[in-house]
Write a protein that holds these residues in place. Structure first.
Motif, PDB file in Angstrom:
ATOM      1  N   THR A  91      40.270  59.529  52.956  1.00 51.65           N
ATOM      2  CA  THR A  91      39.933  59.030  51.556  1.00 51.65           C
ATOM      3  C   THR A  91      40.345  57.466  51.153  1.00 51.65           C
ATOM      4  OG1 THR A  91      42.058  59.589  50.634  1.00 51.65           O
ATOM      5  CG2 THR A  91      40.373  61.216  50.303  1.00 51.65           C
ATOM      6  N   GLY A  92      40.794  56.782  52.074  1.00 47.90           N
ATOM      7  CA  GLY A  92      41.277  55.689  52.134  1.00 47.90           C
ATOM      8  C   GLY A  92      42.478  55.124  51.341  1.00 47.90           C
ATOM      9  N   GLU A  95      45.550  53.013  52.463  1.00 49.73           N
ATOM     10  CA  GLU A  95      45.476  51.352  52.153  1.00 49.73           C
ATOM     11  C   GLU A  95      45.767  51.089  50.709  1.00 49.73           C
ATOM     12  OE1 GLU A  95      43.426  53.228  53.932  1.00 49.73           O
ATOM     13  OE2 GLU A  95      43.653  52.255  55.895  1.00 49.73           O
ATOM     14  N   ARG A  96      45.060  51.923  49.734  1.00 45.67           N
ATOM     15  CA  ARG A  96      45.203  51.601  48.468  1.00 45.67           C
ATOM     16  C   ARG A  96      46.694  52.013  47.941  1.00 45.67           C
ATOM     17  NH1 ARG A  96      40.840  55.285  45.709  1.00 45.67           N
ATOM     18  NH2 ARG A  96      41.551  54.340  43.757  1.00 45.67           N
ATOM     19  N   MET A 111      45.270  57.741  41.370  1.00 42.50           N
ATOM     20  CA  MET A 111      44.462  57.930  42.738  1.00 42.50           C
ATOM     21  C   MET A 111      44.256  59.051  43.255  1.00 42.50           C
ATOM     22  SD  MET A 111      45.664  54.656  45.023  1.00 42.50           S
ATOM     23  CE  MET A 111      46.210  53.125  44.170  1.00 42.50           C
ATOM     24  N   LYS A 159      40.835  61.800  43.520  1.00 38.71           N
ATOM     25  CA  LYS A 159      40.137  61.820  44.860  1.00 38.71           C
ATOM     26  C   LYS A 159      40.487  63.341  45.509  1.00 38.71           C
ATOM     27  CE  LYS A 159      38.455  58.269  46.603  1.00 38.71           C
ATOM     28  NZ  LYS A 159      37.202  58.155  46.270  1.00 38.71           N
ATOM     29  N   GLN A 217      45.280  31.143  43.308  1.00 40.16           N
ATOM     30  CA  GLN A 217      45.248  32.666  42.911  1.00 40.16           C
ATOM     31  C   GLN A 217      46.375  33.309  43.093  1.00 40.16           C
ATOM     32  OE1 GLN A 217      41.189  34.261  43.904  1.00 40.16           O
ATOM     33  NE2 GLN A 217      42.113  36.048  44.415  1.00 40.16           N
ATOM     34  N   ASP A 222      41.478  37.840  35.319  1.00 37.20           N
ATOM     35  CA  ASP A 222      41.187  39.024  35.547  1.00 37.20           C
ATOM     36  C   ASP A 222      42.078  40.222  35.344  1.00 37.20           C
ATOM     37  OD1 ASP A 222      39.751  41.320  36.632  1.00 37.20           O
ATOM     38  OD2 ASP A 222      38.999  40.249  38.595  1.00 37.20           O
ATOM     39  N   TYR A 263      41.049  43.388  34.884  1.00 39.60           N
ATOM     40  CA  TYR A 263      40.732  44.579  35.720  1.00 39.60           C
ATOM     41  C   TYR A 263      41.489  44.855  36.942  1.00 39.60           C
ATOM     42  CZ  TYR A 263      36.307  44.333  32.795  1.00 39.60           C
ATOM     43  OH  TYR A 263      35.557  44.390  31.801  1.00 39.60           O
ATOM     44  N   LEU A 264      41.644  43.506  37.567  1.00 37.65           N
ATOM     45  CA  LEU A 264      42.194  43.405  39.058  1.00 37.65           C
ATOM     46  C   LEU A 264      43.661  43.004  38.960  1.00 37.65           C
ATOM     47  CD1 LEU A 264      39.083  42.498  41.169  1.00 37.65           C
ATOM     48  CD2 LEU A 264      40.256  44.729  40.882  1.00 37.65           C
ATOM     49  N   PRO A 281      36.697  52.695  51.892  1.00 31.04           N
ATOM     50  CA  PRO A 281      37.117  53.309  50.798  1.00 31.04           C
ATOM     51  C   PRO A 281      38.598  52.941  50.100  1.00 31.04           C
ATOM     52  CG  PRO A 281      37.506  54.525  52.712  1.00 31.04           C
ATOM     53  CD  PRO A 281      36.867  53.587  53.124  1.00 31.04           C
ATOM     54  N   TYR A 282      39.243  51.956  50.520  1.00 31.84           N
ATOM     55  CA  TYR A 282      40.327  51.441  50.225  1.00 31.84           C
ATOM     56  C   TYR A 282      39.994  50.417  49.186  1.00 31.84           C
ATOM     57  CZ  TYR A 282      39.076  49.694  54.455  1.00 31.84           C
ATOM     58  OH  TYR A 282      38.313  49.022  55.693  1.00 31.84           O
ATOM     59  N   SER A 335      35.165  47.251  39.926  1.00 36.36           N
ATOM     60  CA  SER A 335      35.925  46.292  38.950  1.00 36.36           C
ATOM     61  C   SER A 335      34.623  45.310  38.200  1.00 36.36           C
ATOM     62  CB  SER A 335      36.958  45.422  39.546  1.00 36.36           C
ATOM     63  OG  SER A 335      37.216  44.336  38.400  1.00 36.36           O
ATOM     64  N   SER A 390      34.878  42.696  37.031  1.00 37.20           N
ATOM     65  CA  SER A 390      34.932  41.365  37.290  1.00 37.20           C
ATOM     66  C   SER A 390      34.449  41.231  38.716  1.00 37.20           C
ATOM     67  CB  SER A 390      36.448  41.061  37.201  1.00 37.20           C
ATOM     68  OG  SER A 390      37.426  41.866  38.122  1.00 37.20           O
TER      69      SER A 390
END
Lengths: 729, 150
Positions: free
Chosen positions: A55-56, A59-60, A88, A92, A623, A717, A719-720, B115-116, B123, B125
């Motif tokens: 499902t990835g 890494e998340r 998450m 998922k 950043q 930002d 959102y992130l 997927p990650y 988002s 943004s």
């Protein structure tokens, strides 16, 4: 090959220990040793690994945990990290193939029969560390779909804040963690209990405890058990201590519930002496089988003795060695626990704080002698420090009320935004919003009255129109002195004229944007949907939990204001002291030495510029990654607020950059375009206020107030959780 | 349009599915080239390459002024044998930010491969870009170069 995702207890082999975790392996050995255990399937770590890989999520999770070094995260940041990871897992589903294989195995083994789903992390219940209570377990889950979704919740609890912190504390590799899960039929035994084959306090004795019904109540400590003591050597029964026996644990529609014990049962012990002895002897055989003293859970199913769990007894001396699991478990507050805390805060602490502030406010400082004033300053400092300690011990833990609701809400609604629940909580009013509305009202009076504006410019309160003077006095009385930060005395120079300049500034700009009242219909619908889907456990009501969480949410803001009132009284005394010292200096008089000491201890001495020299910023940040705390994207000019006077120059559309949004800073929030804060977390004051005003907000930016400078063009930002310095000043 | 070399097409596709990252070149407003690393996915027909970037980045800013880009993908593993074993592809094309249904379809393709990065690419943004490819230059065996026109 796909069967590696599910292993029935009978099919496990010795080599599988590393794949199923300690708890599961002990069950397998019990079963192998001929002891009766419930019908059990294991979901080995392979399934966890395949799920996070396919499902990835692997890494998340890493990306989430690497926002910041774990050692630098505040516990509130850890909450958020855990909340997002949990979200998450919840969003998922298992990949189709896994869902089919595991689902089919569950259906074949249990059908619609209720099961218990328990964690069995690899390190869990080893002789060295006890993870009992750190990870989640669920009891009485029915049907394939429910089992699969609860399986993901148990997996997610590998990444709860308590679990991450505990692993870090005992030095286990957080990144390498994996979890196996035990799925067992639920046995609603007539009576259940535990056996310590060797008493933790008396090494020559064994202890048997038993309750009517299921043993959940005993393990949680909710029901007092009957207790039998045995001699380990002779294996003879020594003593029986009966319990009060007023409640027992029963299966509810979902989960379990504590209900009143029927009279006929409360009159009799859960076990007769012969059965007690038989259980003890069986437990002793288990000890002999494992060759070490055991902590055993058992239940009696239609006169058949079934063993639910066995683990080596971790002795008291081992437990003391740097293992403070109870502290980590304390991070998980229960509903009851929070309810008690709420009542304490609302009925005792807040009234007492208000009373303290009123008492201080009632003293006419001008009447005191210099020495008396010095004593008063000391007394006020002491009172303030006491309340600040209470703030940490009671008010901050009460913030867990929001969190408990958030987790429940996310579990049952599964929203896209894991912080959607905050919108529901904020339907209540916050005091600092009241304060901001009040300030707007005062600014409007200034805007419409040029004469008043002139008086403010001249700092001449005597010429204020009575209507404005009254309104201003009421404001100060209700909300304290705006010119002081709250939790930190440094940077505070009590200054009654600061609000004049602020009001002039606000009056000179177009009216601040209105707080967007969230569309109540949608909120109402969300609340109803939440209530409709709330699991009927019989113990907690959906609206009670929401009400508790709203109280927690309000308190997270209001407590600062209550404490701020006491602090304002301290400043008032310090201010009076400073004035007298200055007067004495002007008149070449002698000021009282004790007063000088008292004032100097609290008034910050003039401090130099905070930034290191701007020697050509050849290497500079571009950043910066923090935590997303308020959705939205905004670019504008940074305004770094380090001391309260920085707030005076705040312009509409500036981005508020600070170490931590102090409650007394929030009056500039309606002017701000976005907020950037060094302190991290989603439920901290700044984030809550930002969300309330719909502003993009990023928290947890290391050294935000140092690396970003006033005048820099930055983008936020929300959102992130990223801040970009587009062009440096 | 037909590829001139069908075998090359297969090799390109194999390379693109095996690699997660590409080097993206954009042009600054003063014309200076600017290289970045991006997670990408290629469409089955090789006509497009997709990547995502936050709206606050330099590459995003550059693309607002000049949509022309070069993309480099290669499978070297930092050993000397790379010079003969590794394959490298430079692609040329025009980038455009996607919206609406096209963005939705590209997003699914992108998330399937990465997927990650789902939170990132979803988002508001973040901009999802489609590079419409015109030419690929496939470099093999050190100096064998094949041009593939789309």
């Amino acid at each position: 090959m796909t069967m590696k995702w599910v292993i029935p207890v009978a099919e496990l082999t010795k080599d599988d220990q590393i794949r199923v975790g300690g708890k599961a392996y002990m069950l397998y050995r019990l079963h192998n040793g001929g002891f009766s255990v419930p019908k059990t399937l294991f979901i080995p770590t392979d399934a966890y690994m395949d799920y996070v890989d396919r499902t990835g999520l692997r890494e998340r999770i890493q990306a989430e945990l690497r926002r910041k070094a774990l050692s630098e995260m505040r516990w509130e940041e850890m909450w958020d990290c855990a909340l997002r990871i949990r979200h998450m897992f919840s969003k998922k589903p298992l990949p189709d193939e896994m869902a089919k294989v595991i689902g089919d195995a569950m259906a074949a083994a249990f059908g619609e029969q209720p099961v218990a789903i328990r964690s069995s992390a690899l390190e869990e219940d080893s002789a060295a560390h006890s993870f009992a209570g750190i990870h989640d377990s669920y009891i009485n889950v029915k049907g394939c779909a429910q089992i699969l979704s609860h399986l993901r919740r148990v997996w997610a609890s590998l990444w709860s804040d308590a679990a991450i912190l505990y692993r870090r504390e005992i030095g286990l590799d957080v990144q390498a963690s994996a979890m196996a899960v035990v799925i067992q039929e639920v046995i609603e035994g007539e009576c259940s209990g535990i056996v310590f084959t060797k008493s933790p306090t008396r090494g020559n004795q064994g202890v048997l405890e038993a309750v009517h019904g299921m043993n959940q109540a005993l393990v949680d400590g909710a029901v007092e058990p009957d207790r039998w003591i045995f001699d380990r050597k002779t294996r003879k029964f020594l003593a029986h201590t009966p319990a009060k026996r007023d409640q027992w644990m029963q299966l509810a529609d979902t989960g379990v519930e504590l209900v009143e014990l029927p009279l006929d049962k409360s009159a009799s012990a859960p076990l007769d002496p012969e059965t007690a002895e038989a259980i003890f002897l069986n437990a002793f055989s288990i000890e002999a089988f494992f060759k070490s003293p055991q902590d055993i859970e058992w239940t009696m199913d239609h006169h058949r003795l079934v063993f639910l769990q066995a683990r080596p007894i971790t002795t008291l001396s081992e437990k003391g060695a740097g293992d403070d699991r109870s502290w980590y478990m304390g991070l998980r507050r229960t509903y009851d626990n929070l309810k008690t805390l709420r009542s304490k805060i609302e009925t005792e602490l807040v009234p007492a704080m208000e009373e303290a502030a009123d008492e201080l406010g009632g003293i006419n400082l001008a009447d005191l002698t210099d020495r008396g004033l010095a004593e008063e300053i000391h007394r006020r400092k002491k009172i303030y420090d006491q309340w600040k300690a209470v703030y940490w011990s009671d008010f901050i833990p009460f913030a867990h009320g929001m969190r408990l609701f958030g987790e429940t809400y996310n579990d049952i609604i599964q929203p896209d935004d894991p912080y959607e629940f905050v919108d529901i909580l904020s339907a209540g009013e916050l005091m600092s919003l009241d304060r901001n509305r009040y300030l707007e009202k005062l600014a409007l009076m200034v805007r419409e009255d040029p004469l008043l504006a002139a008086s403010l410019k001249q700092e001449d309160p005597a010429s204020f129109p009575p209507e404005f003077a009254d309104a201003l006095a009421l404001f100060n009385n209700q909300f304290g002195d705006l010119s002081c930060g709250m939790t930190d005395m440094s940077g505070c120079r009590p200054d009654p004229t600061m609000i004049y300049r602020l009001l002039l500034n606000m009056a000179g700009q177009k009216a601040a944007k209105r707080i967007s009242k969230k569309t109540d219909v949608t909120l109402e619908e969300r609340v109803m949907e939440y209530a409709r889907r709330f699991p009927a456990s019989g113990t907690i009501d959906a609206f009670d939990l929401l009400e508790l969480a709203r109280a927690s949410y309000r308190m997270r803001d209001d407590d600062n204001i209550y404490l701020g009132r006491i602090e304002a009284q301290l400043f008032a005394a310090v201010n009076e002291g400073s004035r007298r010292l200055a007067d004495a200096a002007c008149q070449d008089g002698e000021a009282d030495e004790s007063l000088r000491e008292a004032v100097n201890a609290l008034v910050p001495q003039a401090d130099g510029p905070k930034h290191s020299s701007a020697s050509g910023r050849q290497v500079r940040p571009r950043q910066l990654r923090g935590q997303p705390a308020g959705p939205g994207f905004f670019s504008g000019t940074a305004r770094v607020v380090s001391v309260v006077s920085d707030l005076e120059n705040f312009k509409q559309g500036d981005i508020l950059v600070c170490d931590a949004v102090e409650p007394n800073m929030t009056f500039v929030v309606p002017l701000a375009g976005a907020i950037v804060e060094r302190r991290g977390g989603m439920l901290i004051h700044g984030a809550i206020i930002a969300r309330e005003y719909g502003l993009p907000c990023v928290t947890g930016i290391a050294d935000a107030a140092e690396v970003i400078r006033t005048g820099d063009l930055i983008s936020v930002d929300g959102y992130l959780g990223v801040v970009t310095i587009l062009s440096a000043e | 349009m037909m590829l001139k070399n069908a075998g090359a097409k297969d090799r390109l596709m194999e390379l693109f599915s095996g690699q997660k990252l590409a080097v993206l070149s954009t042009a600054r407003k003063d014309g200076h080239p600017y290289a970045s690393l991006v997670a990408f996915v290629a469409a089955e027909d090789l006509q497009s390459i997709y990547f995502a970037t936050s709206r606050a980045t330099r590459k995003y800013e550059n693309l607002q002024k000049d949509p022309r880009v070069a993309v480099l993908v290669n499978n070297s593993i930092n050993i000397s044998a790379d010079f003969y074993q590794a394959i490298s592809v430079t692609g040329m094309g025009n980038a455009a930010e996607l919206s609406g249904d096209t963005a939705g379809r590209a997003l699914l393709l992108y998330v399937e491969k990465h997927p990650y990065l789902e939170d990132f690419v979803r988002s508001p943004s973040c901009g999802l870009f489609q590079v419409t490819m015109t030419t690929y230059y496939l470099v093999e065996n050190f100096q064998n170069v094949t041009e593939v026109h789309i």
